[in-house]
Design a protein around this motif. Structure first.
Motif, PDB file in Angstrom:
ATOM      1  N   ASP A  20       0.929  -1.245   0.058  1.00 29.29           N
ATOM      2  CA  ASP A  20       0.051   0.202   0.100  1.00 29.29           C
ATOM      3  C   ASP A  20       0.910   1.314   0.104  1.00 29.29           C
ATOM      4  O   ASP A  20       0.551   2.117  -0.855  1.00 29.29           O
ATOM      5  CB  ASP A  20      -0.852  -0.068   1.505  1.00 29.29           C
ATOM      6  CG  ASP A  20      -1.933   0.931   1.344  1.00 29.29           C
ATOM      7  OD1 ASP A  20      -2.824   1.144   0.557  1.00 29.29           O
ATOM      8  OD2 ASP A  20      -1.724   1.982   2.003  1.00 29.29           O
ATOM      9  N   LEU A  23       2.591   1.530  -3.626  1.00 31.55           N
ATOM     10  CA  LEU A  23       1.864   1.928  -4.746  1.00 31.55           C
ATOM     11  C   LEU A  23       1.444   3.162  -4.629  1.00 31.55           C
ATOM     12  O   LEU A  23       0.922   4.007  -5.644  1.00 31.55           O
ATOM     13  CB  LEU A  23       0.796   0.990  -4.753  1.00 31.55           C
ATOM     14  CG  LEU A  23       1.007  -0.541  -5.139  1.00 31.55           C
ATOM     15  CD1 LEU A  23      -0.441  -1.226  -5.345  1.00 31.55           C
ATOM     16  CD2 LEU A  23       1.681  -0.627  -6.670  1.00 31.55           C
ATOM     17  N   PHE A  26       2.977   5.570  -7.025  1.00 34.72           N
ATOM     18  CA  PHE A  26       2.776   5.495  -8.305  1.00 34.72           C
ATOM     19  C   PHE A  26       1.139   5.896  -8.737  1.00 34.72           C
ATOM     20  O   PHE A  26       0.796   5.942  -9.841  1.00 34.72           O
ATOM     21  CB  PHE A  26       3.079   3.969  -8.881  1.00 34.72           C
ATOM     22  CG  PHE A  26       4.411   3.844  -8.900  1.00 34.72           C
ATOM     23  CD1 PHE A  26       5.243   4.206  -9.962  1.00 34.72           C
ATOM     24  CD2 PHE A  26       4.705   3.050  -7.731  1.00 34.72           C
ATOM     25  CE1 PHE A  26       6.538   3.731  -9.756  1.00 34.72           C
ATOM     26  CE2 PHE A  26       6.172   2.612  -7.766  1.00 34.72           C
ATOM     27  CZ  PHE A  26       7.107   2.955  -8.847  1.00 34.72           C
ATOM     28  N   THR A  27       0.421   6.244  -7.779  1.00 34.04           N
ATOM     29  CA  THR A  27      -1.088   6.150  -7.850  1.00 34.04           C
ATOM     30  C   THR A  27      -1.455   7.449  -7.354  1.00 34.04           C
ATOM     31  O   THR A  27      -1.963   8.404  -8.327  1.00 34.04           O
ATOM     32  CB  THR A  27      -1.828   5.034  -7.362  1.00 34.04           C
ATOM     33  OG1 THR A  27      -1.573   4.956  -6.113  1.00 34.04           O
ATOM     34  CG2 THR A  27      -1.592   3.574  -7.949  1.00 34.04           C
ATOM     35  N   PHE A  28      -1.242   7.709  -6.135  1.00 35.92           N
ATOM     36  CA  PHE A  28      -2.088   8.895  -5.561  1.00 35.92           C
ATOM     37  C   PHE A  28      -1.080  10.076  -5.442  1.00 35.92           C
ATOM     38  O   PHE A  28      -1.650  11.161  -5.463  1.00 35.92           O
ATOM     39  CB  PHE A  28      -2.600   8.695  -4.494  1.00 35.92           C
ATOM     40  CG  PHE A  28      -3.988   7.963  -4.235  1.00 35.92           C
ATOM     41  CD1 PHE A  28      -5.206   8.691  -4.505  1.00 35.92           C
ATOM     42  CD2 PHE A  28      -3.923   6.382  -4.246  1.00 35.92           C
ATOM     43  CE1 PHE A  28      -6.243   7.771  -4.638  1.00 35.92           C
ATOM     44  CE2 PHE A  28      -5.051   5.729  -4.373  1.00 35.92           C
ATOM     45  CZ  PHE A  28      -6.169   6.397  -4.468  1.00 35.92           C
ATOM     46  N   TYR A 342      -2.487   2.613 -15.486  1.00 36.29           N
ATOM     47  CA  TYR A 342      -2.631   3.340 -14.277  1.00 36.29           C
ATOM     48  C   TYR A 342      -3.876   3.258 -13.505  1.00 36.29           C
ATOM     49  O   TYR A 342      -3.892   3.220 -12.228  1.00 36.29           O
ATOM     50  CB  TYR A 342      -2.375   4.773 -14.673  1.00 36.29           C
ATOM     51  CG  TYR A 342      -2.516   5.779 -13.548  1.00 36.29           C
ATOM     52  CD1 TYR A 342      -1.780   6.095 -12.683  1.00 36.29           C
ATOM     53  CD2 TYR A 342      -3.912   6.666 -13.707  1.00 36.29           C
ATOM     54  CE1 TYR A 342      -1.838   6.940 -11.491  1.00 36.29           C
ATOM     55  CE2 TYR A 342      -3.935   7.509 -12.459  1.00 36.29           C
ATOM     56  CZ  TYR A 342      -2.749   7.527 -11.647  1.00 36.29           C
ATOM     57  OH  TYR A 342      -3.042   8.539 -10.533  1.00 36.29           O
ATOM     58  N   LEU A 343      -5.031   3.101 -14.282  1.00 40.28           N
ATOM     59  CA  LEU A 343      -6.406   2.957 -13.647  1.00 40.28           C
ATOM     60  C   LEU A 343      -6.385   1.744 -12.963  1.00 40.28           C
ATOM     61  O   LEU A 343      -6.866   1.398 -11.717  1.00 40.28           O
ATOM     62  CB  LEU A 343      -7.386   3.260 -14.637  1.00 40.28           C
ATOM     63  CG  LEU A 343      -7.451   4.628 -15.401  1.00 40.28           C
ATOM     64  CD1 LEU A 343      -8.605   4.375 -16.347  1.00 40.28           C
ATOM     65  CD2 LEU A 343      -7.772   5.407 -14.221  1.00 40.28           C
ATOM     66  N   LEU A 345      -3.624  -0.173 -11.542  1.00 37.09           N
ATOM     67  CA  LEU A 345      -3.028  -0.117 -10.502  1.00 37.09           C
ATOM     68  C   LEU A 345      -3.671   0.979  -9.446  1.00 37.09           C
ATOM     69  O   LEU A 345      -3.589   0.502  -8.143  1.00 37.09           O
ATOM     70  CB  LEU A 345      -1.546   0.719 -10.929  1.00 37.09           C
ATOM     71  CG  LEU A 345      -0.553   0.408  -9.901  1.00 37.09           C
ATOM     72  CD1 LEU A 345      -0.116  -1.012  -9.709  1.00 37.09           C
ATOM     73  CD2 LEU A 345       0.966   1.232 -10.343  1.00 37.09           C
ATOM     74  N   THR A 346      -4.530   1.765  -9.856  1.00 32.60           N
ATOM     75  CA  THR A 346      -5.041   2.574  -8.779  1.00 32.60           C
ATOM     76  C   THR A 346      -6.264   1.933  -8.250  1.00 32.60           C
ATOM     77  O   THR A 346      -6.481   1.726  -6.945  1.00 32.60           O
ATOM     78  CB  THR A 346      -5.658   4.058  -9.328  1.00 32.60           C
ATOM     79  OG1 THR A 346      -4.546   4.672 -10.103  1.00 32.60           O
ATOM     80  CG2 THR A 346      -6.270   4.873  -8.348  1.00 32.60           C
ATOM     81  N   ARG A 349      -4.865  -0.431  -5.618  1.00 32.84           N
ATOM     82  CA  ARG A 349      -4.319   0.016  -4.401  1.00 32.84           C
ATOM     83  C   ARG A 349      -5.479   0.454  -3.806  1.00 32.84           C
ATOM     84  O   ARG A 349      -5.349   0.169  -2.245  1.00 32.84           O
ATOM     85  CB  ARG A 349      -3.381   1.347  -4.959  1.00 32.84           C
ATOM     86  CG  ARG A 349      -2.798   1.912  -3.785  1.00 32.84           C
ATOM     87  CD  ARG A 349      -3.357   2.989  -2.763  1.00 32.84           C
ATOM     88  NE  ARG A 349      -2.231   3.484  -1.738  1.00 32.84           N
ATOM     89  CZ  ARG A 349      -2.676   4.403  -1.122  1.00 32.84           C
ATOM     90  NH1 ARG A 349      -3.917   4.973  -1.312  1.00 32.84           N
ATOM     91  NH2 ARG A 349      -1.920   4.676   0.142  1.00 32.84           N
TER      92      ARG A 349
END
Length: 445
Positions: A20, A23, A26-28, A342-343, A345-346, A349
């Motif tokens: 968590d 990630l 790379f996401t938020f 990306y979506l 992976l988000t 997460r």
């Protein structure tokens, strides 16, 4: 067989907490970085025309926005600096060395990684504090820019160190002679010599378990990077993937087996019950709950870095750089695939965060709903061996979990007539846990 089961429950839960935190970079973090840049560009303009005023600390950005801006800049600068390093040349330089040199070099890299992680916690904490402290406060340090420069140097140097680890693993796995891989795997068994015959208390065992969680996750990321680099050189051939998987699985299985044996011997020689790992899992659950509060003092990634010694910025910067070197984007279709990745992976997460938060709530509710039982009895019996260090109250119970929020709350007011007695109670620490979980008796003095 109880020790492997309990330690895997702890490592499994801690592993997904580290996932968590990793990630998040790379996401938020990209979204929060863009929002922070937008706020930095628009809020002064709005303030100039009288539509917005500065914050209570004399700054246009909130402390969380400043930290997001700093983290984003550090990752961008590190990735840019990593672009000047030729990984192909580095691979051939490492491959030309003898096996014994690489074995010693890999041991030095492991020691350096632990030292750099410890140094990174302090440097990033210092940067966050200097960047968010009120401007009216008298500064007794170098300032924000020197700390920002120091943090950039640290993240870059730590990324280089991890890159050397990836390169040595790459050479060991892709070499025709598997002697280097065998020697590196045997290095895990040397870890048993330095741990199983030492004296450990409960706090030290928690540090060992958290270090094992960090090492297992880092091994997974390093092996993933090795696979990506090798697949790129072989034109993303599926046949080569099936050649690499057995060696990668062998490395992870060796790490798994060593963790089981190490914790089995530590708990056996130090007479620590297996139920202690349930308490460790509960501690990680309270850390997660505390970091998700509205007025939490630190983000979850910062809590993970302090608890497990895992610094996500260097590993994330190296991962981003290797992926950018290995995967070339050309055409609109490639960018669509990148957006879909990306979506995905988000979404993963968010799902992972929901699961570990739900698990944390279940652990806390289960512990609160079971005032008696085998686990509580074992914990009470273990605590009784340390009664001379911290005398508990007559009606105290180990079934009540440790309230981590007590660390973030102001101290209770002390009565003037009984100030000395209250101070003694506040400073009491139990040798069994070291966190004030065993409360003193009401009449203790």
């Amino acid at each position: 067989m109880k020790i492997p089961r309990e330690i895997e429950k702890l490592i499994g839960y801690g592993f997904f907490q580290v996932v968590d935190a990793f990630l998040f970079i790379f996401t938020f973090l990209p979204l929060r970085f863009v929002l922070a840049v937008w706020a930095l560009a628009t809020r002064p303009l709005l303030g100039a025309i009288g539509l917005r005023r500065q914050g209570s600390h004399g700054q246009w950005l909130k402390p969380s926005e400043i930290i997001d801006l700093m983290k984003g800049l550090i990752v961008i600068i590190t990735c840019r600096m990593m672009a000047f390093i030729d990984t192909s040349m580095l691979y051939h330089v490492v491959k030309s060395q003898s096996i014994i040199k690489l074995y010693i070099f890999y041991n030095m890299l492991e020691v350096g990684d632990k030292l750099m992680s410890s140094f990174g916690q302090d440097s990033l904490d210092a940067l966050h504090w200097t960047a968010t402290e009120p401007r009216r406060r008298k500064r007794q340090h170098l300032g924000t820019l020197p700390h920002f420069f120091l943090a950039n140097v640290y993240v870059f140097m730590h990324s280089i160190l991890i890159l050397f680890q990836v390169t040595v693993l790459n050479v060991a796995i892709n070499s025709n002679n598997k002697a280097l891989l065998t020697v590196m795997m045997s290095n895990n068994f040397v870890e048993l010599k330095g741990s199983v015959f030492k004296k450990f208390d409960r706090n030290n065992l928690l540090q060992v378990a958290c270090s094992d969680i960090r090492e297992r996750f880092q091994y997974c990321i390093l092996l993933m990077l090795v696979v990506v680099q090798t697949m790129k050189e072989f034109g993303w051939s599926e046949a080569q993937l099936w050649v690499l998987l057995p060696d990668c699985a062998m490395v992870l299985i060796a790490e798994l087996f060593v963790d089981w044996v190490k914790h089995a011997f530590i708990t056996r020689f130090n007479e620590i019950p297996a139920d202690i790992y349930r308490e460790y899992t509960l501690t990680l659950a309270y850390d997660l709950i505390a970091s998700k509060q509205k007025y939490a003092f630190s983000d979850h990634s910062d809590v993970v870095s302090h608890r497990m010694g895992f610094i996500s910025l260097p590993l994330a910067a190296l991962t981003a750089r290797i992926l950018m070197q290995s995967v070339r984007l050309s055409g609109a279709a490639s960018w669509l695939v990148l957006a879909a990745a990306y979506l995905a992976l988000t979404a993963f997460r968010v799902l992972n965060t929901i699961i570990i938060l739900g698990k944390a709530c279940d652990l806390i509710d289960t512990e609160a709903a079971e005032p008696s039982g085998a686990a509580a009895a074992a914990a009470a019996e273990a605590r009784s061996r340390h009664v001379s260090e911290c005398e508990p109250a007559a009606d105290s119970s180990m079934a009540e979990p440790y309230n981590v929020f007590r660390e973030f709350s102001p101290p209770d007011p002390v009565d003037e007539d009984e100030g000395e007695t209250e101070t003694v109670g506040a400073e009491c620490r139990c040798a069994a846990h070291g966190d004030g979980r065993c409360q003193p008796a009401a009449g203790a003095s």
